[in-house]
Design an enzyme around this catalytic site. Structure first.
Site, PDB file in Angstrom:
ATOM      1  N   TYR A  71      64.422 -94.214  31.751  1.00 35.79           N
ATOM      2  CA  TYR A  71      63.773 -93.334  30.772  1.00 35.79           C
ATOM      3  C   TYR A  71      64.108 -91.889  31.097  1.00 35.79           C
ATOM      4  O   TYR A  71      64.018 -91.485  32.251  1.00 35.79           O
ATOM      5  CB  TYR A  71      62.249 -93.518  30.787  1.00 35.79           C
ATOM      6  CG  TYR A  71      61.762 -93.993  29.442  1.00 35.79           C
ATOM      7  CD1 TYR A  71      61.871 -93.169  28.331  1.00 35.79           C
ATOM      8  CD2 TYR A  71      61.242 -95.271  29.264  1.00 35.79           C
ATOM      9  CE1 TYR A  71      61.471 -93.609  27.083  1.00 35.79           C
ATOM     10  CE2 TYR A  71      60.847 -95.722  28.021  1.00 35.79           C
ATOM     11  CZ  TYR A  71      60.962 -94.885  26.931  1.00 35.79           C
ATOM     12  OH  TYR A  71      60.579 -95.319  25.695  1.00 35.79           O
TER      13      TYR A  71
ATOM     14  N   GLU B 128      63.304 -88.944  28.712  1.00 35.94           N
ATOM     15  CA  GLU B 128      62.914 -88.061  27.597  1.00 35.94           C
ATOM     16  C   GLU B 128      63.119 -86.600  27.985  1.00 35.94           C
ATOM     17  O   GLU B 128      62.771 -86.196  29.088  1.00 35.94           O
ATOM     18  CB  GLU B 128      61.449 -88.297  27.243  1.00 35.94           C
ATOM     19  CG  GLU B 128      61.264 -89.414  26.232  1.00 35.94           C
ATOM     20  CD  GLU B 128      59.805 -89.621  25.868  1.00 35.94           C
ATOM     21  OE1 GLU B 128      58.937 -89.010  26.487  1.00 35.94           O
ATOM     22  OE2 GLU B 128      59.556 -90.418  24.947  1.00 35.94           O
TER      23      GLU B 128
ATOM     24  N   ASP C  90      78.960 -84.485   7.172  1.00 33.83           N
ATOM     25  CA  ASP C  90      78.774 -85.763   7.854  1.00 33.83           C
ATOM     26  C   ASP C  90      80.156 -86.402   7.990  1.00 33.83           C
ATOM     27  O   ASP C  90      80.722 -86.896   7.013  1.00 33.83           O
ATOM     28  CB  ASP C  90      77.824 -86.630   7.012  1.00 33.83           C
ATOM     29  CG  ASP C  90      77.589 -88.002   7.621  1.00 33.83           C
ATOM     30  OD1 ASP C  90      78.347 -88.392   8.536  1.00 33.83           O
ATOM     31  OD2 ASP C  90      76.650 -88.681   7.166  1.00 33.83           O
TER      32      ASP C  90
ATOM     33  N   THR D  13      78.813 -90.472  13.425  1.00 42.69           N
ATOM     34  CA  THR D  13      78.586 -91.654  14.256  1.00 42.69           C
ATOM     35  C   THR D  13      79.655 -91.619  15.339  1.00 42.69           C
ATOM     36  O   THR D  13      80.631 -90.855  15.258  1.00 42.69           O
ATOM     37  CB  THR D  13      78.737 -92.959  13.450  1.00 42.69           C
ATOM     38  OG1 THR D  13      80.018 -92.950  12.823  1.00 42.69           O
ATOM     39  CG2 THR D  13      77.656 -93.112  12.405  1.00 42.69           C
TER      40      THR D  13
ATOM     41  N   LYS E  45      82.909 -95.458  14.652  1.00 41.56           N
ATOM     42  CA  LYS E  45      83.849 -95.808  13.577  1.00 41.56           C
ATOM     43  C   LYS E  45      85.264 -95.408  14.022  1.00 41.56           C
ATOM     44  O   LYS E  45      85.757 -95.999  14.975  1.00 41.56           O
ATOM     45  CB  LYS E  45      83.407 -95.141  12.279  1.00 41.56           C
ATOM     46  CG  LYS E  45      82.015 -95.649  11.836  1.00 41.56           C
ATOM     47  CD  LYS E  45      81.579 -95.058  10.539  1.00 41.56           C
ATOM     48  CE  LYS E  45      80.373 -95.755  10.025  1.00 41.56           C
ATOM     49  NZ  LYS E  45      79.120 -95.214  10.001  1.00 41.56           N
TER      50      LYS E  45
ATOM     51  N   ARG F 167      78.042 -97.719  19.539  1.00 36.00           N
ATOM     52  CA  ARG F 167      77.212 -97.402  18.377  1.00 36.00           C
ATOM     53  C   ARG F 167      76.335 -96.207  18.735  1.00 36.00           C
ATOM     54  O   ARG F 167      75.717 -96.186  19.791  1.00 36.00           O
ATOM     55  CB  ARG F 167      76.332 -98.590  18.005  1.00 36.00           C
ATOM     56  CG  ARG F 167      77.106 -99.831  17.701  1.00 36.00           C
ATOM     57  CD  ARG F 167      76.277-100.812  16.941  1.00 36.00           C
ATOM     58  NE  ARG F 167      76.215-100.429  15.558  1.00 36.00           N
ATOM     59  CZ  ARG F 167      77.165-100.663  14.672  1.00 36.00           C
ATOM     60  NH1 ARG F 167      78.263-101.287  15.024  1.00 36.00           N
ATOM     61  NH2 ARG F 167      77.040-100.277  13.425  1.00 36.00           N
TER      62      ARG F 167
HETATM   63  C1  LIG Z   1      78.850 -91.074   6.159  1.00 38.66           C
HETATM   64  C2  LIG Z   1      77.868 -91.859   6.968  1.00 38.66           C
HETATM   65  N1  LIG Z   1      76.809 -91.223   7.496  1.00 38.66           N
HETATM   66  C3  LIG Z   1      75.884 -91.870   8.212  1.00 38.66           C
HETATM   67  C4  LIG Z   1      75.997 -93.215   8.466  1.00 38.66           C
HETATM   68  C5  LIG Z   1      74.901 -93.910   9.211  1.00 38.66           C
HETATM   69  O1  LIG Z   1      75.256 -94.360  10.454  1.00 38.66           O
HETATM   70  P1  LIG Z   1      74.376 -95.474  11.177  1.00 38.66           P
HETATM   71  O2  LIG Z   1      74.724 -96.774  10.543  1.00 38.66           O
HETATM   72  O3  LIG Z   1      74.817 -95.358  12.614  1.00 38.66           O
HETATM   73  O4  LIG Z   1      72.948 -95.094  11.000  1.00 38.66           O
HETATM   74  C6  LIG Z   1      77.097 -93.923   7.974  1.00 38.66           C
HETATM   75  C7  LIG Z   1      77.225 -95.357   8.248  1.00 38.66           C
HETATM   76  O5  LIG Z   1      77.824 -96.130   7.617  1.00 38.66           O
HETATM   77  C8  LIG Z   1      78.041 -93.221   7.184  1.00 38.66           C
HETATM   78  O6  LIG Z   1      79.084 -93.855   6.637  1.00 38.66           O
END
Ligand SMILES: Cc1ncc(COP(=O)(O)O)c(C=O)c1O
Length: 415
Positions: free
Chosen positions: A45, A47, A191, A217, A220, A226
């Site tokens: 842990y 935090e 994003d 993320t 990918k 993950r």
């Molecule tokens: C553009 C985008 N943002 C956010 C996410 C969310 O990621 P997670 O599945 O790890 O929550 C994804 C997942 O597919 C995504 O394609």
């Protein structure tokens, strides 16, 4: 240890090794990433942040998180990084909660145009808490319509614009969206969950210098464990960190943070850059093959790791073997799975089918490129997909192809 779960893990490993994975958001993490993810760090842990923890025994943990942050900052050339988000969705939530109040207006790409659930869909926390206004691709060319973003921004005066996608096959002009945001005193969050690896390799313009926040993320194209991460300008660093913890998360997943650092190390190598180049070459080669077979590709092509096929438009045109048929994304996804090819059905722009059925499929090359497929193999896959779509009701054909694909995959071991 042999028990029920370990037997099932073996079964899943066998599935991954023996089938072709075209799911654009998946990849195969390295053995080193898997090792860190499965390490004793899961026991701790921690935090808080390095030097400011709410638990004792964090001396080594601090070194791990500091190292991950240093690498992350260097890799993306960012002023500030937070490596604690448990996922991409958590990363997006933390950004929203750091600068928005419930009810605030935000502009985000609609799900049907390729945006993500967390970019304001009504059934997601984002759309429930904030007043998201969707922008869409141009119905003619299926490209992001920067004029529309400007008009909607002028009209709605959002506090934040969200740019980035889960299913968009073209370069996104983050600088153009940044200008629109600045002209209207809005903040910009990009994003890059899907394209992070391409950004690191210089194959997609980085949004870091033009956005206030960048979320991603790590599993990918980045090919890590993950998880999520957030980059920001120095100005928002402190606010952001407080929004992650204690704002929206508790203890960090230190095993995952260590694995992110391993992935960042791997992403610094020339081999990673070569890999990303091949991802794009494979995507373009497969996309061209589908076009030659008469398929309608959303936006007519790809610049990155993914492309979408509009099955309905394909069947409505007269120049291919599927003309006049009724084929949905759902039907194709299920037939392909029987033949040992996994992908996901996907809404296409202005889809008239529900998200559970869809008129499209999404095809991505990050995973197959990791296992060593090049242009020849991906062209072969396009032909297999085509055969499956044509013979989708022929169970014997699907079974035989599954066996052929199993043998083919043995030449490209993952682990
Ligand atoms: C553009 C985008 N943002 C956010 C996410 C969310 O990621 P997670 O599945 O790890 O929550 C994804 C997942 O597919 C995504 O394609």
């Amino acid at each position: 240890m042999e028990n029920h779960i370990f037997g099932l893990i073996k079964e899943e490993k066998n599935r991954q090794e023996s089938t072709i994975n075209l799911i654009a958001s998946e990849n195969y993490a390295s053995k080193a990433v898997l090792e860190a993810t499965g390490s004793v760090l899961t026991n701790k842990y921690a935090e808080g942040y390095p030097g400011k923890r709410y638990y004792s025994g964090c001396e080594t943990i601090d070194k791990i998180e500091d190292y991950a942050k240093d690498l992350g900052k260097k890799l993306f050339e960012a002023d500030h990084v937070n490596v604690q988000p448990h996922s991409g969705s958590q990363a997006n939530m933390a950004v929203y909660l750091s600068i928005l109040k419930p009810g605030d207006t935000v502009l985000g790409m609609g799900l049907g145009s390729g945006g993500h659930l967390t970019h304001g869909h009504k059934i997601n926390f984002s759309g429930k808490i904030f007043n998201f206004v969707p922008y869409n691709v141009n119905p003619e060319n299926e490209l992001i319509d920067y004029n529309e973003i400007e008009i909607l921004t002028n009209q709605h005066q959002p506090k934040l614009i969200v740019a980035g996608a889960s299913a968009y096959s073209r370069i996104i002009d983050f600088a153009a969206i940044s200008k629109i945001a600045k002209d209207n005193n809005a903040l910009l969050m990009t994003d890059i969950a899907h394209i992070a690896g391409l950004v690191i390799a210089g194959l997609h313009p980085s949004p870091v210098s033009v956005a206030d926040f960048v979320t991603s993320t790590t599993h990918k194209t980045l090919r890590g464990p993950r998880g999520g991460l957030i980059l920001s300008t120095a100005e928002y660093g402190q606010k952001l960190d407080r929004s992650v913890m204690p704002g929206s998360q508790g203890g960090p997943l230190m095993h995952s943070i260590a694995a992110k650092a391993v992935a960042f190390e791997e992403a610094q190598t020339p081999a990673f850059k070569e890999y990303q180049k091949q991802v794009v070459l494979n995507s373009k080669a497969m996309c061209t093959e589908f076009k030659n077979l008469g398929y309608h590709i959303v936006s007519n092509g790809t610049d990155n790791h993914v492309f979408l096929i509009n099955l309905k438009k394909t069947c409505n045109s007269s120049n291919n073997e599927l003309s006049g048929q009724e084929i949905t994304g759902d039907i194709v996804e299920r037939a392909l799975e029987k033949a040992g090819i996994t992908l996901n059905r996907n809404s296409v722009p202005f889809d008239t089918e529900s998200p559970l059925i869809t008129s499209g499929i999404r095809i991505g090359t990050p995973a197959i490129t990791t296992r060593g497929f090049k242009e020849n193999e991906v062209k072969q896959i396009a032909h297999w997909v085509h055969e499956v779509i044509k013979k989708r009701n022929d169970e014997m054909f699907l079974q035989n192809l599954k066996e052929e694909i199993n043998i083919f995959c043995k030449n490209f071991p993952i682990y």
